[in-house]
Design a protein around this motif. Structure first.
Motif: not given
Length: 213
Positions: A139-144, A151-170
């Motif tokens: 979520i929106q990074p805060k503090g130090a 920009g990490a919260a935006e880059k992260w979007q779709g990571f769960k779906e991509a990782l779940e696909q990798i788990a299935s493939q591997q």
């Protein structure tokens, strides 16, 4: 006794959000997990290999040794025999110096999976099962840490779906940590103490099943 290696970053190392302090072992989710498994009469040892700033296959431009691929096979060899390896990585690939997409970070995890399975373990020792755990969404990074995770919260979007696909493939097991907890509201990345507790307890029945099948 079954041995489980947890290969992760500061999320599991137990950094206390917005500090440089660390939760104690029994407060971190691997410690909670071990306690739960022991309470259920499972003979198990949790081995933590968690490094702040660890990436999947990327180098930290400012600190050496943060590339998760480097030395991974030796860690498997050192700690064998292993029944299970738990990988919880990815968030640091979204730091500002890097341009990895969610799909590329998931592919980085796939590279780690291949390395684990090709590790030069001693003859007769098992190739461990692998459980990929997706961290809760940034979520929106805060503090130090806010600047290096801009920009990490935006880059992260779709990571769960991509990782779940990798788990299935591997042919890996998969768990979405967001089913148990969100990221800390203090810094938007890490886990508070109650969130470590929730994740450790949520993983316990799944891992109990994996090590007894």
């Amino acid at each position: 006794m079954k041995q489980i290696l947890v290969y992760s970053d500061s999320l599991t190392w137990g950094i206390i959000p917005n500090t440089r302090q660390r939760f104690s072992f029994e407060q971190r989710w691997p410690g909670v997990l071990e306690q739960q498994l022991h309470a259920e009469q499972h003979s198990v040892r949790i081995i933590e290999d968690c490094l702040n700033g660890r990436r999947t296959v990327l180098d930290d431009p400012f600190k050496p040794g943060r590339n998760g691929l480097q030395g991974l096979q030796q860690r498997i060899e050192i700690n064998s025999p292993l029944s299970l390896v738990v990988i919880l990585l990815g968030n640091n690939d979204f730091q500002s110096p890097h341009n990895f997409t969610a799909a590329e970070t998931a592919q980085g995890v796939a590279t780690l999976v291949s390395a684990i399975r090709q590790a030069p373990i001693e003859p007769g020792m098992p190739i461990p099962d692998i459980l990929i755990v997706c961290p809760p969404p940034i979520i929106q990074p805060k503090g130090a840490i806010a600047a290096k995770f801009r920009g990490a919260a935006e880059k992260w979007q779709g990571f769960k779906e991509a990782l779940e696909q990798i788990a299935s493939q591997q042919d890996c097991h998969f768990y979405d940590a967001a089913m148990a907890t969100s990221a800390s509201k203090v810094d938007g990345i890490h886990l508070d103490q109650d969130q470590h507790m929730a994740l450790g307890k949520a993983l316990s029945p799944l891992i109990a099943q994996l090590i007894t099948d």
